[in-house]
Design a protein around this motif. Structure first.
Motif, mmCIF file in Angstrom:
data_model
loop_
_atom_site.group_PDB
_atom_site.id
_atom_site.type_symbol
_atom_site.label_atom_id
_atom_site.label_comp_id
_atom_site.label_asym_id
_atom_site.label_seq_id
_atom_site.Cartn_x
_atom_site.Cartn_y
_atom_site.Cartn_z
ATOM 1 N N ASP A 157 0.862 -1.189 0.000
ATOM 2 C CA ASP A 157 0.000 0.000 0.000
ATOM 3 C C ASP A 157 0.892 1.230 0.000
ATOM 4 O OD1 ASP A 157 -3.211 0.491 0.972
ATOM 5 O OD2 ASP A 157 -1.848 2.200 1.158
ATOM 6 N N ALA A 158 0.380 2.324 -0.617
ATOM 7 C CA ALA A 158 1.136 3.577 -0.600
ATOM 8 C C ALA A 158 1.342 4.040 0.837
ATOM 9 C CB ALA A 158 0.382 4.638 -1.406
ATOM 10 N N ASP A 159 0.409 3.652 1.713
ATOM 11 C CA ASP A 159 0.533 3.949 3.141
ATOM 12 C C ASP A 159 0.997 2.660 3.830
ATOM 13 O OD1 ASP A 159 0.156 4.328 5.829
ATOM 14 O OD2 ASP A 159 -1.822 5.232 5.651
ATOM 15 N N PRO A 160 2.309 2.549 4.118
ATOM 16 C CA PRO A 160 2.854 1.278 4.618
ATOM 17 C C PRO A 160 2.188 0.824 5.917
ATOM 18 C CG PRO A 160 4.608 2.885 4.235
ATOM 19 C CD PRO A 160 3.323 3.602 4.024
ATOM 20 N N LEU A 161 1.721 1.789 6.729
ATOM 21 C CA LEU A 161 1.085 1.439 8.002
ATOM 22 C C LEU A 161 -0.192 0.639 7.778
ATOM 23 C CD1 LEU A 161 1.688 1.884 10.978
ATOM 24 C CD2 LEU A 161 0.146 3.871 10.920
ATOM 25 N N ARG A 162 -0.933 1.011 6.741
ATOM 26 C CA ARG A 162 -2.192 0.303 6.442
ATOM 27 C C ARG A 162 -1.898 -1.148 6.070
ATOM 28 N NH1 ARG A 162 -7.032 3.525 3.497
ATOM 29 N NH2 ARG A 162 -8.220 3.111 5.352
ATOM 30 N N ALA A 163 -0.868 -1.347 5.231
ATOM 31 C CA ALA A 163 -0.505 -2.713 4.828
ATOM 32 C C ALA A 163 -0.064 -3.520 6.039
ATOM 33 C CB ALA A 163 0.604 -2.659 3.774
#
Ligand code: NAD
Length: 282
Positions: A157-163
């Motif tokens: 994900d572009a937002d690594p925290l979400r992944a």
């Protein structure tokens, strides 16, 4: 007198949703007097904070059920009496049915993706699946892929925290599946050995044209499943076909999640092929 049924969809920006047409047409085929209403929060000056009032009013007014979409799928849970096992595990509800004085939440996003996947890519190799997008839809489809018994599932994900967060919650639920997360900078590397790619970002929608995956990264050893359904053929799917990949469009997921909700609301079996034909004609 045909049986009368009233259902609705709560969310924001849903004025142009095709869901009412799909439900009402299928209801008519079953001889039901089926009405399906759009309850768009924005256009009524409401927010997700109004959900408790909306859900209890719908029950009082005789609605059979509600579909729930962005941004209410998590928040609605606090207003319900019970959840299906899958909705509880996912922590997200897109279908509420009112019966015997109780409001029960279900999730047909994952089951819609799953039924469509089983139909369109029945023998897909799940040894090494990469999924791009770990938001709301991403959580549902990753759950379906893991539940199908993937060997390895890499969430990007572009937002690594979400992944990372999705990896953590799925790893607890599916200890036998190797679930990893990676930043966008690793996309090329993880796709090299992938047997399949699930795309679950908004890129490719009419409002967000383009493709989140460079065409050069696609190869014929992978299948490609799309979640975006408007347009039916996204830039990613067109590029995947050119690269020789087997593809699955997002239309089927949209139809099967509606078909599953129809079945929960009415207790009748929806004709998914008829619903796909109808959706394609809209
Ligand atoms: P969301 O905002 O909850 O999540 C999107 C995720 O994609 C975010 O985590 C974001 O960081 C990530 N992202 C955005 N651009 C990216 C990029 N270029 N590369 C990597 N990651 C990127 O949105 P959502 O609710 O999950 O919806 C995603 C898409 O799924 C939408 O197009 C929606 O219409 C579609 N959808 C389809 C169905 C269906 O039935 N076919 C059902 C639900 C949602």
């Amino acid at each position: 007198m045909p049986e009368s049924l009233l259902c609705g969809l709560i969310g924001t920006g849903i004025g142009k949703s095709l869901t009412p047409a799909m439900h009402e047409a299928e209801g008519a085929e079953h001889g039901l007097n089926y009405q399906y209403r759009i309850i768009d929060l924005n256009s009524r000056g409401l927010t997700a904070l109004d959900l408790p009032r909306l859900v209890s009013s719908a029950a009082d007014l005789g609605f059979r059920g509600l579909n729930i979409t962005h941004p209410c799928k998590q928040r609605v849970i606090a207003t319900l009496d019970a959840l299906s096992e899958d909705a509880a595990r996912l922590g997200a509800v897109n279908t509420v049915v009112f019966a015997d004085g109780r409001a029960v939440g279900h999730n047909t996003d994952w089951s819609g993706f799953d039924r469509n996947f089983g139909r369109g890519l029945p023998d897909a190799d799940l040894a090494d699946v990469v999924q791009l997008g770990a938001g709301g839809a991403g959580a549902a489809v990753a759950y379906a892929i893991a539940r199908r018994g993937a060997g390895k599932l890499t969430l990007v994900d572009a937002d690594p925290l979400r992944a990372q967060q999705l990896r953590e919650s799925l790893s607890v639920m599916f200890p036998d599946v190797e679930i990893l997360s990676a930043g966008l900078d690793r996309l090329a590397a993880v796709l090299e050995s992938a047997t399949g790619l699930v795309h679950a970002t908004p890129i490719g929608m009419v409002e967000h044209p383009g493709s989140a995956v460079p065409e050069s990264l696609l190869h014929p050893r992978m299948w490609v499943a799309e979640v975006v359904y408007r347009p039916a053929e996204t830039e990613l799917l067109a590029a995947a076909s050119r690269a020789g990949c087997r593809t699955l469009s997002g239309t089927g997921m949209a139809v099967f999640q509606a078909a599953d909700a129809f079945e929960i609301f009415t207790g009748r079996t929806a004709d998914a092929d008829r619903m796909i034909a109808h959706m394609s004609s809209l």
